[in-house]
Design an enzyme around this catalytic site. Sequence first.
Site, short mmCIF file in Angstrom:
data_model
loop_
_atom_site.label_atom_id
_atom_site.label_comp_id
_atom_site.label_asym_id
_atom_site.label_seq_id
_atom_site.Cartn_x
_atom_site.Cartn_y
_atom_site.Cartn_z
N LYS A 14 0.83 -1.21 0.00
CA LYS A 14 0.00 0.00 0.00
C LYS A 14 0.87 1.27 0.00
O LYS A 14 0.64 2.18 -0.79
CB LYS A 14 -0.93 0.03 1.23
CG LYS A 14 -1.87 -1.17 1.31
CD LYS A 14 -2.87 -1.03 2.45
CE LYS A 14 -2.27 -1.07 3.84
NZ LYS A 14 -1.70 -2.37 4.23
N ARG A 89 -9.57 0.56 9.35
CA ARG A 89 -9.09 -0.77 9.75
C ARG A 89 -10.22 -1.64 10.31
O ARG A 89 -10.01 -2.80 10.60
CB ARG A 89 -8.10 -0.60 10.88
CG ARG A 89 -6.59 -0.63 10.70
CD ARG A 89 -5.95 -1.48 9.71
NE ARG A 89 -4.62 -1.87 10.09
CZ ARG A 89 -3.50 -1.32 9.64
NH1 ARG A 89 -3.54 -0.34 8.77
NH2 ARG A 89 -2.32 -1.77 10.04
N ARG A 128 11.40 -6.48 4.88
CA ARG A 128 11.32 -5.04 5.13
C ARG A 128 11.91 -4.70 6.50
O ARG A 128 12.54 -3.66 6.69
CB ARG A 128 9.84 -4.59 5.06
CG ARG A 128 9.62 -3.11 5.31
CD ARG A 128 8.18 -2.70 5.07
NE ARG A 128 7.30 -3.08 6.16
CZ ARG A 128 5.97 -2.90 6.15
NH1 ARG A 128 5.38 -2.35 5.10
NH2 ARG A 128 5.24 -3.27 7.19
N ARG A 134 11.37 -1.03 12.24
CA ARG A 134 10.10 -1.20 12.96
C ARG A 134 10.14 -2.49 13.78
O ARG A 134 10.25 -3.57 13.20
CB ARG A 134 8.94 -1.26 11.96
CG ARG A 134 8.61 0.06 11.31
CD ARG A 134 7.52 -0.08 10.26
NE ARG A 134 6.31 -0.74 10.75
CZ ARG A 134 5.20 -0.86 10.05
NH1 ARG A 134 5.13 -0.36 8.83
NH2 ARG A 134 4.15 -1.46 10.57
N ARG A 146 -0.72 -9.47 13.30
CA ARG A 146 -1.21 -8.37 12.45
C ARG A 146 -2.06 -8.93 11.31
O ARG A 146 -3.08 -8.34 10.95
CB ARG A 146 -0.03 -7.54 11.91
CG ARG A 146 0.63 -6.69 13.01
CD ARG A 146 2.02 -6.22 12.61
NE ARG A 146 2.01 -5.30 11.49
CZ ARG A 146 3.10 -5.00 10.78
NH1 ARG A 146 4.27 -5.54 11.06
NH2 ARG A 146 3.02 -4.13 9.79
O1 C5P Z 1 -0.63 0.57 8.55
P1 C5P Z 1 0.57 0.03 9.26
O2 C5P Z 1 0.77 -1.45 9.00
O3 C5P Z 1 1.78 0.83 9.05
O4 C5P Z 1 0.21 0.15 10.81
C1 C5P Z 1 1.12 -0.26 11.81
C2 C5P Z 1 0.36 -0.49 13.10
O5 C5P Z 1 -0.31 0.71 13.50
C3 C5P Z 1 -0.74 -1.53 13.02
O6 C5P Z 1 -0.24 -2.85 13.16
C4 C5P Z 1 -1.62 -1.11 14.19
O7 C5P Z 1 -1.06 -1.52 15.42
C5 C5P Z 1 -1.55 0.40 14.11
N1 C5P Z 1 -2.65 0.97 13.31
C6 C5P Z 1 -3.92 1.02 13.87
N2 C5P Z 1 -4.96 1.56 13.19
C7 C5P Z 1 -4.78 2.05 11.95
C8 C5P Z 1 -3.50 2.02 11.35
C9 C5P Z 1 -2.45 1.45 12.06
O8 C5P Z 1 -4.10 0.57 14.99
N3 C5P Z 1 -5.83 2.59 11.30
MG MG Z 2 2.23 1.05 5.26
#
Ligand code: C5P
Ligand code: MG
Length: 191
Positions: A14, A89, A128, A134, A146
Site C-alpha cells: 500500500k 481498519r 522489510r 520497525r 497483524r
Molecule cells: O498501517 P501500518 O501497518 O503501518 O500500521 C502499523 C500499526 O499501526 C498496526 O499494526 C496497528 O497496530 C496500528 N494501526 C492502527 N490503526 C490504523 C492504522 C495502524 O491501529 N488505522
Molecule cells: Mg504502510
Amino acid sequence: MTNLILFGPPGSGKGTQAEKIVNEFNLLHISTGDLFRYEMGNNTPLGQEAKSYIEKGELVPDEVTIGMLKNKVNANPDVNGYIFDGFPRNVNQAEALDEFLQGKRTEVSVLISLDVDEDEIVARILNRGKTSGRPDDNDESIIRNRFEVYLNETSPVFDYYDKKGKSVKVKGIGSIEEIFNRLCDEINKVC
Ligand code: C5P
Ligand code: MG
C-alpha cells in the site's frame, strides 16, 4: 474529489504504491501507520498511547485513530482528494469516515484491495524489517498477529464498501510497475 482507500494486509504494498499514485494524480497520501510512527518518534502523548497497541500488532482504539485522521484531513483541505492507506481498519472506522466525508460534501470513490497471500506477506515484512527499523516488522509472531487482526477486523471493510459497489480487487503480486499499472486502470475509472 477523488478519495481512494488503498486496502490490503500489512506488507501488501500500500505505502509503496501510494507514493507512486500521489505523483500521478495529485492526491494527499495519508498513512495512519506513518502518522502513529511520527507521534511515537516524538514521544507525544498520542504516540505513547499508540505504542502499547502497535508493539503487539493490535489496533489502536478507534477514537484515537479517527481523531488523528480527521485532524490530518482538516489540516490539508486544498487537494484533489486523499489516498487513505491503512485506514479504515474496521467497519466502525469506515462508518466514521463516510460520515466525516459526507460532512465535506464528498465520499469514498473506490476501495482497491491488493491481494497477497499470508506466506508472501510474512516473507515481505521480515525482509522489510531488515531496514524499516520497525519492531513490529521483526518478530514473526507479531506479524502473524497483524495478519490475524486484518482477517478478523479489517477484511469486513472490503464487504462494507462492496455492498455500496465500491470495492475492487487487484492482484498484488508482480513487479511494482505491473501492480501500479493495474491500480491506475482502476483509478482512471473513478477520476
Ligand atoms: O498501517 P501500518 O501497518 O503501518 O500500521 C502499523 C500499526 O499501526 C498496526 O499494526 C496497528 O497496530 C496500528 N494501526 C492502527 N490503526 C490504523 C492504522 C495502524 O491501529 N488505522
Ligand atoms: Mg504502510
